[in-house]
Design a protein around this motif. Structure first.
Motif, short mmCIF file in Angstrom:
data_model
loop_
_atom_site.label_atom_id
_atom_site.label_comp_id
_atom_site.label_asym_id
_atom_site.label_seq_id
_atom_site.Cartn_x
_atom_site.Cartn_y
_atom_site.Cartn_z
N ASP A 158 27.39 42.06 54.50
CA ASP A 158 27.75 40.77 53.91
C ASP A 158 27.34 40.69 52.44
O ASP A 158 28.07 40.15 51.61
CB ASP A 158 27.08 39.63 54.69
N ASN A 159 26.18 41.26 52.11
CA ASN A 159 25.73 41.24 50.71
C ASN A 159 26.55 42.17 49.84
O ASN A 159 26.87 41.85 48.69
CB ASN A 159 24.25 41.64 50.65
N LEU A 160 26.92 43.33 50.37
CA LEU A 160 27.77 44.25 49.62
C LEU A 160 29.13 43.62 49.35
O LEU A 160 29.69 43.74 48.25
CB LEU A 160 27.94 45.57 50.39
N ILE A 161 29.66 42.96 50.37
CA ILE A 161 30.96 42.31 50.23
C ILE A 161 30.89 41.19 49.20
O ILE A 161 31.80 41.02 48.38
CB ILE A 161 31.43 41.77 51.60
N ALA A 162 29.80 40.44 49.20
CA ALA A 162 29.65 39.33 48.26
C ALA A 162 29.61 39.85 46.82
O ALA A 162 30.20 39.24 45.91
CB ALA A 162 28.38 38.55 48.57
N ASP A 163 28.93 40.97 46.57
CA ASP A 163 28.91 41.55 45.21
C ASP A 163 30.32 41.93 44.78
O ASP A 163 30.72 41.67 43.63
CB ASP A 163 28.01 42.79 45.19
N GLY A 164 31.08 42.56 45.69
CA GLY A 164 32.44 42.95 45.35
C GLY A 164 33.34 41.75 45.11
O GLY A 164 34.17 41.77 44.19
N ARG A 165 33.17 40.71 45.93
CA ARG A 165 34.00 39.51 45.75
C ARG A 165 33.70 38.86 44.39
O ARG A 165 34.61 38.37 43.71
CB ARG A 165 33.72 38.52 46.88
N GLY A 166 32.44 38.87 43.97
CA GLY A 166 32.10 38.31 42.66
C GLY A 166 32.81 39.03 41.52
O GLY A 166 33.25 38.40 40.55
N ILE A 167 32.92 40.35 41.63
CA ILE A 167 33.63 41.12 40.60
C ILE A 167 35.11 40.76 40.58
O ILE A 167 35.69 40.51 39.52
CB ILE A 167 33.45 42.63 40.84
N MET A 168 35.74 40.70 41.76
CA MET A 168 37.17 40.40 41.80
C MET A 168 37.46 38.99 41.31
O MET A 168 38.50 38.75 40.67
CB MET A 168 37.70 40.59 43.23
N GLU A 169 36.57 38.04 41.58
CA GLU A 169 36.76 36.68 41.07
C GLU A 169 36.74 36.68 39.55
O GLU A 169 37.52 35.96 38.90
CB GLU A 169 35.66 35.77 41.61
N LEU A 170 35.87 37.50 38.96
CA LEU A 170 35.81 37.57 37.50
C LEU A 170 37.06 38.25 36.93
O LEU A 170 37.59 37.82 35.89
CB LEU A 170 34.56 38.36 37.09
N VAL A 171 37.55 39.28 37.61
CA VAL A 171 38.78 39.95 37.18
C VAL A 171 39.95 38.97 37.20
O VAL A 171 40.77 38.92 36.27
CB VAL A 171 39.07 41.18 38.07
N ASP A 172 40.02 38.17 38.24
CA ASP A 172 41.11 37.19 38.34
C ASP A 172 40.96 36.10 37.28
O ASP A 172 41.96 35.63 36.72
CB ASP A 172 41.14 36.57 39.73
N ARG A 173 39.74 35.68 36.99
CA ARG A 173 39.53 34.69 35.92
C ARG A 173 40.05 35.23 34.59
O ARG A 173 40.58 34.48 33.78
CB ARG A 173 38.05 34.37 35.77
N CYS A 174 39.89 36.53 34.39
CA CYS A 174 40.30 37.14 33.13
C CYS A 174 41.81 37.17 32.98
O CYS A 174 42.35 36.78 31.94
CB CYS A 174 39.72 38.55 33.03
N CYS A 175 42.53 37.63 34.03
CA CYS A 175 43.97 37.83 33.88
C CYS A 175 44.82 36.77 34.59
O CYS A 175 46.01 36.63 34.29
CB CYS A 175 44.38 39.21 34.38
N ASP A 176 44.22 36.03 35.54
CA ASP A 176 44.94 34.98 36.29
C ASP A 176 46.17 35.57 36.99
O ASP A 176 47.27 35.02 36.92
CB ASP A 176 45.35 33.86 35.34
N ILE A 177 45.97 36.68 37.67
CA ILE A 177 47.10 37.37 38.30
C ILE A 177 47.78 36.52 39.36
O ILE A 177 49.00 36.60 39.54
CB ILE A 177 46.63 38.73 38.90
N TRP A 178 47.01 35.66 40.05
CA TRP A 178 47.61 34.85 41.10
C TRP A 178 48.65 33.88 40.52
O TRP A 178 49.73 33.70 41.07
CB TRP A 178 46.53 34.09 41.86
N THR A 179 48.32 33.27 39.40
CA THR A 179 49.26 32.33 38.77
C THR A 179 50.53 33.03 38.33
O THR A 179 51.64 32.52 38.51
CB THR A 179 48.59 31.64 37.57
N PHE A 180 50.39 34.22 37.76
CA PHE A 180 51.56 34.93 37.24
C PHE A 180 52.40 35.57 38.34
O PHE A 180 53.62 35.65 38.21
CB PHE A 180 51.11 36.03 36.27
N ARG A 181 51.76 36.02 39.43
CA ARG A 181 52.47 36.92 40.33
C ARG A 181 52.62 36.40 41.76
O ARG A 181 53.26 37.07 42.58
CB ARG A 181 51.72 38.25 40.39
N ASN A 182 52.08 35.23 42.12
CA ASN A 182 52.17 34.84 43.51
C ASN A 182 53.58 34.38 43.85
O ASN A 182 54.29 33.82 43.02
CB ASN A 182 51.15 33.74 43.85
#
Length: 800
Positions: free
Chosen positions: A355-379
């Motif tokens: 659970d802790n390893l997953i949480a660290d990875g999720r934090g990185i992906m949230e930051l990546v999405d904040r940077c590029c906003d891929i969901w807004t552009f591509r969903n």
């Protein structure tokens, strides 16, 4: 860089004091008398002399030494020190603009004590000493710096930093590392090694820029405050003080005290800014830039986090404050994970804390999405989703059926007085209930279908809408902006946002890194460059031109030179072509006056590249016959996993006559080449690196930093495109995972598909992974036209 230090004596006019570099206080009654001729403003009070050290031209150092008689007085000294115990040249106050600190360098074997540190010059005699002292020591601008020479005492109060005083163009003289490295010394003065620079904006919370006061090397100190600060520091260093670390993890060097607070010295954060501090600026940038930043962050951060997890370290605090970025213009230069205050080490025998390893990875992906906003552009809706129109039609049909039954049932019960308990009444109630259920089900299905959103491929129409919207919003043309590429480099990476947005993130950083490694190998920097260098000669001769003798150059020489400039400076290509076609007629020779006019027009477009400007200026300023000789260079790309280099770039840099003769005579046989298309800077025909010197010699081109082969057969690399058959074209760009390929009919695109039937078509693949980049050439009938190249010299870009 922090203002005037506390206790500094202030004298003279405000203007003279504010422009001063330092105040030097000499505690000796004769100091004022011996410094009368220095030109600096003095103040003598109670046997103490204050000297206001002012800038002298672009001088970056000040000499201190023994005062001598008027007949012997040296004019080379800036500050004269009274007393026979002082050497003729005692020390120099010198600037180090890189560290932005002043330092005192000894010029004699006699000891000068600076802030309790004994320093002396490095000589043949001192080299034989068992205990050698440092040659120099850096000063602290925030407080008084005390200097003792036998019984003579000085104080130096620094007012301006080196960059404020002399600028940034004065490199410091290198110091002798054998005496400046004091890490193993146990003297009390050697234990205080770092000067904090609190006036410099920190890159992260609790961090301070420090300068090692013996070497001038810049580090970062993490300071611990509050209760249990020492214990927290020691625990954090125990967890993270490793010799081998990932490139995006701060290197913990050693523990220390900094102004009486526990601290850890780490590798420098110089030039880094936390993501949160630059987030708004990132949001204002072109979407293509944002996706390029996000792509770089994703790879490096997941790799670094995988390293931490491999060592059983849980970060537990991934956020915009714990990620630092260093940018070069709009490009990500480096990224660091910091802020390990919440980090902990999982016991090796307690199992994996998933659970802790997953949480660290999720934090990185949230930051990546904040940077590029891929969901807004591509969903968009997945392939399994039904058409919105079909779902609306079904709901309307169910609503009509329900309304019809309700109306008839109401007529039966209300107008005809039907009995609900009767057989007929029960039938109408059952039918009404079923139709009501059908309507509710249709409405729920419509809502559910509308909520089915995933990351979808781009289409040309959607991409054009985004490009047009950006141009309209920014008021710029498409050519002036970066390419609109809205992908993280591969479908697998783009689809990571699906798990994030649907609350199903269960991925470990190591799994993402393993997937990337399987697709692009171990090489993190596959596209590299070496330099090609050519010597160019242009003859200026006096000939009869327009019925008068004039200084001229051959049109052929000018055209060759301008063609070379187009190749070396692509951003100037359009201006060069336009200027030549509009202002230069078709002639065999061009006069110096015509070159002057050409140069004048080109300068109106902006700052010309140095070689181009100087060569045209030399021709325009020609006062007589002479030969202009200069060297021009350009980068040539090579691909490390494929062990191939871009022959097209070397070919275009060659002299046209040399190239033509080489092709006609067929001097070099080269049947193995890969046709690479995509990003303008790297596309071309790639041939084995083993031929690079052969081709360079034939082209009469010199090479700098050309890649060397290790003599071993390379291991199988998934990013190696050297084995791609000539029936396919390699598609590549920086940021794309590995490479893609396409059939020459351009109807099947492959990007690491294990199943040969798993291919995509141009309508979605190109807009998704290459955006509005011109990759493949269209024929007049609107179809892709890329027949097999018959020779390596036949490559032409899609927009040529």
């Amino acid at each position: 860089m922090g203002g005037v230090p506390a206790g500094c004596p202030r004298f003279g006019t405000n203007q003279s004091f504010d422009s001063a570099i330092a105040v030097v206080t000499i505690h000796h009654a004769d100091a004022g008398k011996v410094n009368q001729g220095t030109g600096f403003e003095l103040q003598q009070i109670d046997g103490v002399c204050h000297i206001l050290l002012q800038p002298v031209g672009d001088k970056s150092f000040f000499k201190f030494g023994r005062s001598r008689s008027k007949e012997q007085k040296s004019t080379n000294l800036d500050v004269h020190l009274p007393g026979p115990q002082v050497a003729i040249k005692q020390f120099v106050l010198a600037s180090d603009c890189f560290a932005n600190c002043w330092r005192v360098e000894s010029k004699t074997e006699s000891i000068t004590t600076v802030n309790e540190v004994p320093i002396q010059a490095v000589t043949h005699r001192t080299k034989r000493s068992k205990t050698r002292n440092p040659h120099a020591v850096y000063l602290d601008q925030s407080e008084a710096n005390e200097i003792d020479i036998n019984t003579l005492h000085l104080t130096i109060w620094l007012i301006k930093s080196p960059r404020e005083a002399v600028g940034e163009d004065f490199p410091a003289y290198p110091l002798d590392g054998t005496v400046q490295t004091v890490g193993n010394r146990r003297d009390m003065w050697a234990l205080t090694r770092y000067i904090p620079q609190y006036g410099v904006r920190p890159a992260s919370r609790n961090s301070v820029r420090v300068v090692e006061r013996f070497t001038g090397v810049i580090y970062t100190a993490k300071v611990f405050r509050g209760l249990g600060a020492r214990e927290r520091r020691d625990e954090e260093f125990r967890i993270l003080g490793k010799k081998a670390i990932s490139e995006s993890i701060v290197c913990y060097l050693h523990t220390t005290q900094l102004t009486h607070m526990p601290a850890i010295i780490t590798s420098t954060h110089e030039g880094f800014v936390s993501y949160n501090k630059c987030h708004n600026e990132i949001l204002s940038k072109h979407p293509g830039i944002r996706f390029a930043l996000a792509t770089g962050m994703l790879r490096r951060l997941f790799s670094a986090m995988s390293f931490l997890h491999h060592n059983n370290i849980i970060h537990a605090n991934v956020s915009g404050n714990s990620i630092l970025l260093r940018m070069k213009e709009d490009t990500l230069d480096d990224v660091l994970i910091v802020d390990y205050g919440a980090a902990w080490k999982a016991p090796a025998d307690d199992g994996t804390p998933h659970d802790n390893l997953i949480a660290d990875g999720r934090g990185i992906m949230e930051l990546v999405d904040r940077c590029c906003d891929i969901w807004t552009f591509r969903n968009g809706p997945p392939l399994s989703a039904k058409s919105d129109l079909d779902m609306v039609a079904r709901t309307r049909s169910a609503a009509r059926a329900y309304e019809n039954v309700r109306r008839v049932a109401a007529h039966f019960f209300q107008n005809q007085g039907g009995d609900p308990a009767s057989r007929e009444g029960k039938k109408w109630n059952r039918l009404l209930t079923r139709k009501e259920h059908d309507l509710g089900s249709a409405q729920d299905d419509q809502i559910h279908n509308a909520s089915l959103r995933v990351i979808c491929h781009m289409t040309r129409a959607k991409l054009d809408t985004i490009v047009t919207g950006w141009i309209t919003h920014r008021g710029t043309s498409e050519e002036e902006r970066p390419r609109m590429i809205l992908s993280l480099g591969h479908r697998y990476l783009d689809d990571l946002a699906n798990s994030l947005y649907h609350g199903r993130w269960d991925l470990l950083p190591r799994d993402i890194c393993a997937k990337l490694q399987s697709m692009e190998g171990d090489c993190k920097d596959p596209w590299r460059k070496f330099a090609a260098v050519r010597e160019i000669q242009i003859d200026v001769r006096r000939i009869m031109f327009n019925d008068a003798p004039q200084l001229c150059i051959e049109a052929k020489s000018l055209l060759k030179f301008l063609a070379l400039c187009v190749e070396c400076y692509p951003s100037w290509a359009q201006n060069i072509r336009r200027t030549f076609s509009e202002h230069m007629s078709d002639e065999s020779f061009y006069s110096v006056q015509q070159i002057q006019g050409l140069l004048h027009v080109l300068r109106s477009y902006g700052q010309l590249p140095s070689n181009m400007k100087h060569t045209l200026q030399d021709i325009a300023d020609a006062g007589g016959e002479h030969t202009i000789v200069f060297h021009e260079s350009r980068p040539v790309y090579y691909h490390v996993p494929s062990r191939m280099f871009n022959l097209s770039q070397l070919q275009h840099f060659a002299d046209p006559d040399v190239l033509r003769n080489m092709i006609i005579e067929d001097k070099i046989k080269c049947e193995k080449f890969a046709e690479v298309r995509g990003e303008a800077g790297i596309q071309g025909c790639y041939v084995p690196i083993s031929l690079v010197h052969t081709f360079a010699t034939a082209f009469e081109i010199d090479l700098q930093d050309a890649p060397l082969l290790d003599g071993q057969n390379p291991a199988l690399d998934p990013a190696d495109f050297s084995h791609v058959s000539k029936g396919r074209i390699v598609l590549a760009r920086k940021g794309l995972v590995g490479y893609a390929s396409v059939t020459r009919s351009a109807n099947q695109f492959f990007h690491y598909a294990k199943d040969p039937a798993d291919f995509e078509d141009a309508s979605t693949f190109l807009p998704t992974y290459f955006g509005n980049m011109k990759v493949l050439r269209l024929s007049p009938n609107g179809r892709f036209d890329h027949p097999l190249l018959s020779h390596w010299s036949k490559f032409r870009p899609a927009d040529d």
